[in-house]
Design a protein around this motif. Structure first.
Motif, PDB file in Angstrom:
ATOM      1  N   TYR A 219       0.833  -1.209   0.000  1.00  0.00           N
ATOM      2  CA  TYR A 219       0.000   0.000   0.000  1.00  0.00           C
ATOM      3  C   TYR A 219       0.867   1.258   0.000  1.00  0.00           C
TER       4      TYR A 219
ATOM      5  N   GLU B 171     -10.646  -3.293   5.788  1.00  0.00           N
ATOM      6  CA  GLU B 171     -11.950  -3.080   5.158  1.00  0.00           C
ATOM      7  C   GLU B 171     -12.920  -2.390   6.111  1.00  0.00           C
TER       8      GLU B 171
ATOM      9  N   GLU C  12      -8.113   0.483   4.505  1.00  0.00           N
ATOM     10  CA  GLU C  12      -8.232  -0.420   3.361  1.00  0.00           C
ATOM     11  C   GLU C  12      -7.931  -1.865   3.751  1.00  0.00           C
TER      12      GLU C  12
END
Length: 423
Positions: free
Chosen positions: A130, A215, A212
């Motif tokens: 990420y 979630e 992210e």
């Protein structure tokens, strides 16, 4: 937690010299402003110890009697850290087309903690991916997550964190400390002078990564940072972000400024210039200033190059003063709306208007001193000059309600006057 050696800030360190002179700050349990270099280190230690830290091991250790000598090389870093314990478990996790991750933790941990350290490994790889995608590619061949230290702290190619944690805590601390690889070790700001640039920007990007990865689907992953900053701004003890990290009157004020206000600085910049422009700015900032010592104006100038907007006012008000943002809806009269700026800091304004017929319309009021507008689908109306305390405009239908900044990405310190409904 019983780790034998956590070796940080352990050697005489060169002071950085730049256009501001020498940065020979005394060490009082924070970090140094370090010099970039290539480290060549040989450690001689009891042969039963497992060692992890900065750099790349050069071949197998040389063993003599009950000692071994381990040779490390670490290119293009400004610190060298290591930890060692005879009871370390050493796991590795290879990221496809990326670095090798190392994990060092005590084998005598309770089973729940051992399980957490195993679970952490693929998630650390996801975090690495990420940050590499959203900031810039991780440039080294390895990264090590090591049980040690007294909480969580970032170092070159590694972090030392305490290991007896719930999984959420272990992952969250790892996310934050790993993110520091970008916002402190690669973009090596002077942490003594600009602590908010490394702690705040790290808090920003790690919050997005955790949102992210887990979630969580939070509409604003930085909501906690906004609350922290607004609490500080209303506390009466805020000091400007220009305050030296060692000169805050209260440690709580340091924490809220460095971590919360620093995170809001970059998140709110997205409100000012647009989220897509912010993403481009972060990547351009990394491309231009990795392996350097960037300063606050470098972030602003990067954003200006991306957007063609004038943004020095944003750094001046939010980063160099304790001026606050406070806008309100003063009056609504039929089809006429008057807003007021109560705080000293000016901002462009996002506005949502609902009409009595049930329809709604979004408006964008540019800030005159920006010399332009962010990308928006809203109706762009006339500029608001910063010196004018009020702003009046007319719409085409009778107004039912008005909301300033529906996204809540503007750090208005008193938002109880940001919504108005005609009774």
């Amino acid at each position: 937690e019983g780790v034998a050696l956590s070796m940080t800030q352990w050697y005489p360190k060169l002071a950085e010299y730049d256009d501001e002179g020498w940065h020979a700050d005394p060490y009082i349990a924070r970090e140094f402003h370090g010099v970039w270099g290539d480290f060549d280190v040989k450690l001689t230690i009891d042969k039963d110890y497992v060692v992890g830290g900065t750099g790349y091991q050069q071949g197998e250790p040389k063993v003599a009697d009950n000692k071994k000598t381990i040779h490390f090389k670490a290119p293009r870093v400004h610190d060298f850290t290591w930890a060692a314990d005879p009871d370390f478990v050493h796991d590795t996790f290879q990221i496809e087309n990326g670095p090798l991750l190392h994990f060092y933790y005590k084998k005598d941990l309770e089973q729940q903690y051992l399980d957490n350290w195993k679970k952490l490994q693929p998630d650390t790889a996801k975090l690495m991916a990420y940050f590499s995608e959203n900031v810039g590619t991780y440039p080294y061949e390895q990264y090590s997550v090591i049980q040690g230290g007294d909480g969580g702290m970032e170092y070159a190619m590694c972090t030392l964190i305490t290991g007896q944690r719930s999984y959420g805590s272990l992952l969250g601390v790892t996310a934050h400390e790993l993110a520091h690889t970008w916002f402190q070790f690669l973009l090596a700001t002077n942490e003594a002078k600009h602590e908010w640039m490394d702690e705040g920007f790290t808090s920003y990007i790690s919050a997005l990564a955790m949102n992210e990865l887990r979630e969580e689907k939070r509409e604003n992953p930085l909501a906690g940072s906004y609350r922290g900053y607004i609490g500080l701004a209303n506390s009466g003890v805020e000091q400007p972000l220009t305050t030296h990290a060692d000169r805050y009157v209260y440690n709580q004020a340091y924490g809220a400024a460095a971590y919360s206000k620093g995170a809001v600085f970059i998140a709110q910049l997205g409100y000012v210039i647009g989220e897509e422009n912010l993403k481009k700015t972060i990547k351009k900032y990394f491309d231009d200033f990795a392996f350097k010592h960037p300063k606050p104006m470098d972030v602003i100038r990067t954003a200006e190059r991306i957007t063609d907007l004038e943004l020095d006012w944003y750094l001046m008000d939010f980063g160099q003063t304790t001026n606050t943002i406070d806008y309100g809806i003063k009056t609504v009269d039929g089809k006429s709306i008057t807003l007021e700026r109560i705080g000293l800091m000016p901002m462009p304004i996002d506005l949502s208007v609902t009409y009595t017929d049930g329809t709604s319309e979004d408006f964008y009021i540019p800030l005159q001193m920006m010399r332009g507008e962010k990308p928006t689908d809203a109706t762009i109306i006339k500029d608001w000059a910063w010196a004018m305390p009020t702003y009046t405009f007319d719409v085409t239908k009778t107004v039912k309600s008005v909301t300033i900044d529906p996204s809540k990405l503007m750090a208005d310190v008193k938002d109880d006057n940001n919504s108005f409904t005609v009774e």
